[in-house]
Write an enzyme that holds these catalytic residues in place. Structure first.
Site, short mmCIF file in Angstrom:
data_model
loop_
_atom_site.label_atom_id
_atom_site.label_comp_id
_atom_site.label_asym_id
_atom_site.label_seq_id
_atom_site.Cartn_x
_atom_site.Cartn_y
_atom_site.Cartn_z
N GLY A 93 0.83 -1.21 0.00
CA GLY A 93 0.00 0.00 0.00
C GLY A 93 0.85 1.24 0.00
O GLY A 93 2.07 1.18 0.21
N TYR A 157 -6.31 8.65 1.56
CA TYR A 157 -5.58 7.51 2.13
C TYR A 157 -6.40 6.89 3.29
O TYR A 157 -6.58 5.68 3.35
CB TYR A 157 -4.21 7.96 2.63
N1 LIG Z 1 4.41 3.47 7.55
C1 LIG Z 1 3.33 3.87 8.20
O1 LIG Z 1 3.34 4.88 8.92
C2 LIG Z 1 2.05 3.06 8.09
C3 LIG Z 1 1.08 3.25 9.10
C4 LIG Z 1 -0.11 2.52 9.01
C5 LIG Z 1 -0.31 1.63 7.96
N2 LIG Z 1 0.67 1.48 7.00
C6 LIG Z 1 0.41 0.54 5.91
O2 LIG Z 1 1.40 -0.46 5.95
C7 LIG Z 1 1.50 -1.06 4.66
C8 LIG Z 1 2.97 -1.24 4.32
O3 LIG Z 1 3.56 0.04 4.20
P1 LIG Z 1 5.00 0.38 4.78
O4 LIG Z 1 4.83 1.40 5.83
O5 LIG Z 1 5.75 -0.83 5.10
O6 LIG Z 1 5.61 1.17 3.52
P2 LIG Z 1 6.74 0.75 2.46
O7 LIG Z 1 8.02 0.51 3.16
O8 LIG Z 1 6.69 1.80 1.42
O9 LIG Z 1 6.22 -0.63 1.89
C9 LIG Z 1 5.21 -0.71 0.91
C10 LIG Z 1 5.37 -2.03 0.21
O10 LIG Z 1 4.31 -2.17 -0.75
C11 LIG Z 1 4.87 -2.50 -2.00
N3 LIG Z 1 4.00 -2.01 -3.06
C12 LIG Z 1 3.51 -0.75 -3.22
N4 LIG Z 1 2.75 -0.68 -4.30
C13 LIG Z 1 2.74 -1.92 -4.84
C14 LIG Z 1 2.13 -2.49 -5.99
N5 LIG Z 1 1.35 -1.75 -6.80
N6 LIG Z 1 2.34 -3.80 -6.25
C15 LIG Z 1 3.13 -4.55 -5.45
N7 LIG Z 1 3.72 -4.07 -4.34
C16 LIG Z 1 3.53 -2.76 -4.06
C17 LIG Z 1 6.27 -1.89 -2.00
O11 LIG Z 1 7.15 -2.62 -2.84
P3 LIG Z 1 7.66 -2.25 -4.31
O12 LIG Z 1 7.83 -0.76 -4.35
O13 LIG Z 1 8.94 -3.01 -4.44
O14 LIG Z 1 6.59 -2.74 -5.22
C18 LIG Z 1 6.68 -2.12 -0.56
O15 LIG Z 1 7.20 -3.41 -0.39
C19 LIG Z 1 0.73 -0.16 3.70
O16 LIG Z 1 -0.51 -0.76 3.40
C20 LIG Z 1 0.53 1.11 4.50
O17 LIG Z 1 -0.65 1.78 4.12
C21 LIG Z 1 1.84 2.17 7.05
#
Ligand SMILES: NC(=O)c1ccc[n+]([C@@H]2O[C@H](COP(=O)([O-])OP(=O)(O)OC[C@H]3O[C@@H](n4cnc5c(N)ncnc54)[C@H](OP(=O)(O)O)[C@@H]3O)[C@@H](O)[C@H]2O)c1
Length: 276
Positions: A93, A157
């Protein structure tokens, strides 16, 4: 201690960085094998090597989650390499910082495609297979604490995260008769590439690159902490995984008393470009 996870198989999207990567590693630490997905092959290879160095197995399925073939390829890979899957974590995401007025439908749809439709499509396909073949399993979606309240300039979002939480709640009841668990995960701010992506995707006027520095430290956590909470939920299933009691109580209070949001979130004028 809860359930023994040794030799179970987890499928994780968005496993090339952040919460997905940390969860894949934590699952391996708990004895699981993993099918990992994202678009960046080099990053996935590094994660697979880390998992294998821990004595577990990893299968890489590279691809965009919005491609309708990706879900099937992921689940097929689990079946071919490990004889099936026990856990699926729809985690991939991203977010964008933008006022509601400034966001075009095309941008909104694109975010819903990744955060909501792809995650829903994967869990739906996994559920159909589990009902047919196993009648047990655990499906999880990475929602957010903002599923329950909307941050100004992150309305779109937050809407995707809210939609995820709702679909999980319904699916949980629908799959209970088949002994398939469904959990939504609700992290607070987490130190991942998420913030870099927000910075890159948002209008420069939003200064989104400074978002992490602007967030109070008490609302920031590591991806490893989220991963630990996810593994604890696999061992002892619960409907929702929250990683901050304070934010969970805040979410409950704002749900009961919506005017609280107007006190906590100060008026947020439009970015300079919007006002022009
Ligand atoms: N970080 C925060 O503060 C936070 C808080 C609450 C919830 N979240 C949620 O946690 C989840 C993971 O996010 P994160 O914080 O770990 O961020 P992140 O480090 O940016 O990880 C996002 C991951 O999703 C993959 N991705 C994105 N778009 C994609 C696509 N179209 N197809 C396949 N893979 C895709 C990226 O890989 P590639 O770019 O290699 O494809 C990456 O592995 C998300 O759903 C986010 O909304 C995050």
């Amino acid at each position: 201690m809860g359930k023994d996870l040794t030799d179970k198989t987890v499928v994780i999207t968005g496993a090339s960085s952040g919460i997905g990567r940390a969860t894949a590693v934590a699952c391996a630490q708990a004895g699981m094998n993993a099918v990992i997905n994202a678009r960046r092959a080099d990053k996935l290879k590094a994660v697979a090597e880390q998992i294998e160095s821990m004595g577990r197995k990893a299968e890489i399925v590279c691809g965009d989650v919005t491609d309708p073939e990706t879900s099937a390829r992921l689940l097929d890979a689990a079946t071919q390499r490990f004889g099936g899957f026990d856990v699926v974590f729809a985690n991939a995401g991203y977010g964008v910082r933008s006022s509601v007025c400034d966001m075009e439908d095309s941008e909104l749809r694109e975010m819903f495609e990744v955060n909501f439709f792809a995650a829903n499509g994967l869990l739906r396909e996994a559920a159909r297979r589990l009902i047919r073949e196993r009648r047990r399993g655990h499906l999880l979606m990475c929602s957010s604490s903002v599923a329950r309240f909307a941050l100004p300039r992150f309305g779109a979002y937050c809407a995707t995260k809210s939609a995820q939480a709702h679909i999980c709640q319904a699916l949980r009841a629908e799959l209970r008769p088949y002994h398939i668990r469904v959990s939504s995960v609700h992290p607070i701010g987490t130190t991942t590439e998420f913030y870099d992506v927000v910075g890159r995707r948002s209008n420069p006027d939003e200064n989104a690159g400074l978002l992490l520095q602007q967030t109070p430290q008490r609302f920031i956590q590591s991806p490893e902490l989220v991963a630990k909470a996810v593994v604890a939920c696999l061992r002892k299933p619960r409907p929702e995984v929250w990683t901050s009691h304070t934010v969970r109580w805040f979410a409950a209070a704002v749900t009961a008393f919506p005017s609280l949001a107007g006190i906590v979130f100060k008026d947020t004028p439009l970015a300079p470009a919007d006002r022009a």
